[in-house]
Motif scaffolding. Structure first.
Motif, PDB file in Angstrom:
ATOM      1  N   GLU A 220       0.976  -1.142  -0.016  1.00  0.00           N
ATOM      2  CA  GLU A 220      -0.168  -0.083  -0.150  1.00  0.00           C
ATOM      3  C   GLU A 220       0.798   1.246   0.048  1.00  0.00           C
ATOM      4  O   GLU A 220       0.215   2.354  -0.366  1.00  0.00           O
ATOM      5  N   TRP A 221       1.940   1.323   0.521  1.00  0.00           N
ATOM      6  CA  TRP A 221       3.049   2.337   0.480  1.00  0.00           C
ATOM      7  C   TRP A 221       3.114   2.877  -1.001  1.00  0.00           C
ATOM      8  O   TRP A 221       3.474   4.261  -1.013  1.00  0.00           O
ATOM      9  N   ARG A 222       3.020   2.101  -1.964  1.00  0.00           N
ATOM     10  CA  ARG A 222       3.278   2.700  -3.406  1.00  0.00           C
ATOM     11  C   ARG A 222       2.034   3.782  -3.544  1.00  0.00           C
ATOM     12  O   ARG A 222       2.216   4.774  -4.438  1.00  0.00           O
ATOM     13  N   ASP A 223       0.829   3.673  -3.008  1.00  0.00           N
ATOM     14  CA  ASP A 223      -0.158   4.592  -2.994  1.00  0.00           C
ATOM     15  C   ASP A 223       0.450   5.994  -2.273  1.00  0.00           C
ATOM     16  O   ASP A 223      -0.007   7.063  -2.984  1.00  0.00           O
ATOM     17  N   LEU A 224       0.781   5.717  -1.205  1.00  0.00           N
ATOM     18  CA  LEU A 224       1.549   7.005  -0.790  1.00  0.00           C
ATOM     19  C   LEU A 224       2.504   7.639  -1.414  1.00  0.00           C
ATOM     20  O   LEU A 224       2.567   8.913  -1.400  1.00  0.00           O
ATOM     21  N   ASP A 225       3.230   6.765  -2.080  1.00  0.00           N
ATOM     22  CA  ASP A 225       4.356   7.404  -2.994  1.00  0.00           C
ATOM     23  C   ASP A 225       3.687   8.217  -3.912  1.00  0.00           C
ATOM     24  O   ASP A 225       4.197   9.421  -4.303  1.00  0.00           O
ATOM     25  N   ALA A 226       2.457   7.680  -4.534  1.00  0.00           N
ATOM     26  CA  ALA A 226       1.733   8.520  -5.768  1.00  0.00           C
ATOM     27  C   ALA A 226       1.379   9.835  -5.143  1.00  0.00           C
ATOM     28  O   ALA A 226       1.358  10.746  -5.904  1.00  0.00           O
ATOM     29  N   ALA A 255       9.314   6.698   3.064  1.00  0.00           N
ATOM     30  CA  ALA A 255      10.604   7.559   3.304  1.00  0.00           C
ATOM     31  C   ALA A 255      11.822   6.917   3.317  1.00  0.00           C
ATOM     32  O   ALA A 255      12.830   7.337   3.020  1.00  0.00           O
ATOM     33  N   ALA A 256      11.561   5.594   3.068  1.00  0.00           N
ATOM     34  CA  ALA A 256      12.913   4.799   2.824  1.00  0.00           C
ATOM     35  C   ALA A 256      13.180   4.410   1.260  1.00  0.00           C
ATOM     36  O   ALA A 256      14.160   4.241   0.798  1.00  0.00           O
ATOM     37  N   ASN A 257      11.734   4.196   0.732  1.00  0.00           N
ATOM     38  CA  ASN A 257      11.711   3.693  -0.689  1.00  0.00           C
ATOM     39  C   ASN A 257      11.340   4.654  -1.814  1.00  0.00           C
ATOM     40  O   ASN A 257      11.501   4.134  -2.979  1.00  0.00           O
ATOM     41  N   SER A 258      10.866   5.743  -1.601  1.00  0.00           N
ATOM     42  CA  SER A 258      10.223   6.592  -2.455  1.00  0.00           C
ATOM     43  C   SER A 258      11.197   7.072  -3.355  1.00  0.00           C
ATOM     44  O   SER A 258      12.094   7.639  -2.942  1.00  0.00           O
ATOM     45  N   PRO A 259      11.186   7.211  -4.730  1.00  0.00           N
ATOM     46  CA  PRO A 259      12.110   7.922  -5.643  1.00  0.00           C
ATOM     47  C   PRO A 259      12.223   9.490  -5.181  1.00  0.00           C
ATOM     48  O   PRO A 259      13.019  10.104  -5.521  1.00  0.00           O
ATOM     49  N   LEU A 260      11.024   9.800  -4.505  1.00  0.00           N
ATOM     50  CA  LEU A 260      11.203  11.345  -4.060  1.00  0.00           C
ATOM     51  C   LEU A 260      11.193  11.229  -2.458  1.00  0.00           C
ATOM     52  O   LEU A 260      10.941  12.376  -1.887  1.00  0.00           O
TER      53      LEU A 260
END
Length: 385
Positions: A220-226, A255-260
């Motif tokens: 689900e963290w990938r939705d937070l990344d978006a 915070a650890a893995n997002s490209p941003l």
């Protein structure tokens, strides 16, 4: 009851071994399946609040009497939700004793009734959600419905504008909706901080998970990344991630893995899910799973959700944390162990400020101590404002 019936039915048809495996997988899915919206107008049951049913005995101007229980005596501010009803209660005003007319009741401050009516004999449940509806309906706040392009499809979100160039992105947790973070919206509005309150996969209006179950933030963290990408594209120079429960775990992942991740300035972690093994067992038990099936449930969840192997395996590597974090948690949490938060803070003492809040159920740290919570939050956010 449904899980026990499934286990018995499978046993009669398939035999004990195969049936037990099937029941274990069924129970694993039940533990992690996103809750469906209720059709009676009440709020969904947030994880950790399954055992908080109360009976309304009476209420008048500013007071309500409910069944005497441990839940009824919890300190702080909570929602009361039932069939077509939502209200907000404050501190305990008095506890009836055997010498008084109602030795079975606890009297609490009744702050408001948002929806429906509270009638004598009605069954209600405590919830950490103290507002219902969108930011306009709940708080009279200016806001916009926005759509975030997500990995699985568009994600609905509420954006509340502010004057700061650092945005807060709020992420609810297990069993909750984006109405839960509205609890902190008055605080953020007082400090003119823009807020992006997101829904993610499995929520109403958002795409369902590909396998139909939640992953405790692991996917689900990938939705937070978006959402971080959306914020940056729409003017945020920095973002602060404020997550509850599995939403706090999502914040750690992002915070650890997002490209941003270089745009992530800080984290606010409320009751983070760090020990997935104990959280899965607690969720399964709260949804009626027999204890004998728990080892199979844990094994099934680990495989289906792609969680780290081993009972002591961390969901998030603390060594990857590079930004300051405020961690709010307490020993009364039965879903996400307090000990794991203490261990995380001890591992990164220069980055993590840990604030213990006693007598607070899971993801209800603000509810148990609104003033203390907001003061810690104010101090943490001051450098970003």
């Amino acid at each position: 009851m449904r899980l026990r019936f499934a286990a018995l039915a499978a046993t009669s048809v398939l035999g004990t071994g195969v049936a037990t495996l099937a029941a274990g997988r069924y129970a694993a899915d039940a533990a992690l399946r996103p809750p469906r919206p209720r059709n009676d107008g009440g709020s969904r049951t947030t994880a950790g609040f399954e055992g908080t049913r109360l009976t309304v005995h009476s209420h008048d101007e500013g007071r309500i009497a409910v069944t005497r229980s441990l839940a009824a005596r919890l300190p702080g501010v909570y929602g009361l939700t039932g069939r077509g009803t939502h209200a907000v209660v404050g501190q305990v005003l008095e506890e009836e004793t055997a010498a008084q007319p109602r030795p079975y009741a606890v009297v609490r401050e009744l702050r408001r009734i948002d929806r429906g009516r509270l009638s004598a004999g009605a069954t209600v449940r405590l919830t950490p959600q103290v507002y219902v509806g969108n930011p306009g309906e709940a708080l009279g706040a200016e806001y916009a419905d926005v759509e975030i392009p997500g990995e699985l499809g568009p994600l609905p979100a509420w954006f509340v504008p502010g004057d700061r160039n650092a945005w807060v992105i709020t992420v609810h947790g297990l069993g909750a909706t984006r109405e839960h973070p509205l609890t902190l919206l008055p605080f953020y509005r007082r400090h003119s901080i823009p807020v992006l309150d997101i829904a993610y996969r499995g929520d109403a209006g958002a795409p369902p998970p590909l396998d139909g179950i939640g992953h405790l933030g692991n996917s689900e963290w990938r939705d937070l990344d978006a959402a971080i990408r959306y914020a940056v594209q729409h003017g945020a120079q920095r973002v602060i991630l404020h997550g509850w429960s599995s939403g706090a775990t999502m914040a750690l992942h992002a915070a650890a893995n997002s490209p941003l991740r270089d745009r992530v300035a800080g984290l606010v972690l409320d009751s983070p899910v760090l020990d997935w093994w104990r959280t899965v067992r607690a969720l399964a038990l709260s949804r009626g799973t027999p204890r004998a099936l728990l080892p199979l449930v844990v094994r099934a969840v680990q495989g289906r959700a792609g969680l780290p192997e081993g009972r002591d395996a961390a969901l998030v590597d603390p060594a990857k944390l590079t930004v300051p974090a405020l961690l709010l948690h307490g020993p009364a949490d039965t879903i996400a162990p307090w000990e794991s938060s203490r261990a995380l803070a001890a591992h990164r003492p220069k980055l993590i400020s840990l604030h213990e809040i006693p007598h607070a159920p899971h993801a209800a740290m603000w509810n148990a101590d609104p003033h203390g919570y907001e003061e810690k939050l104010r101090r943490f956010l001051t450098p970003f404002m």
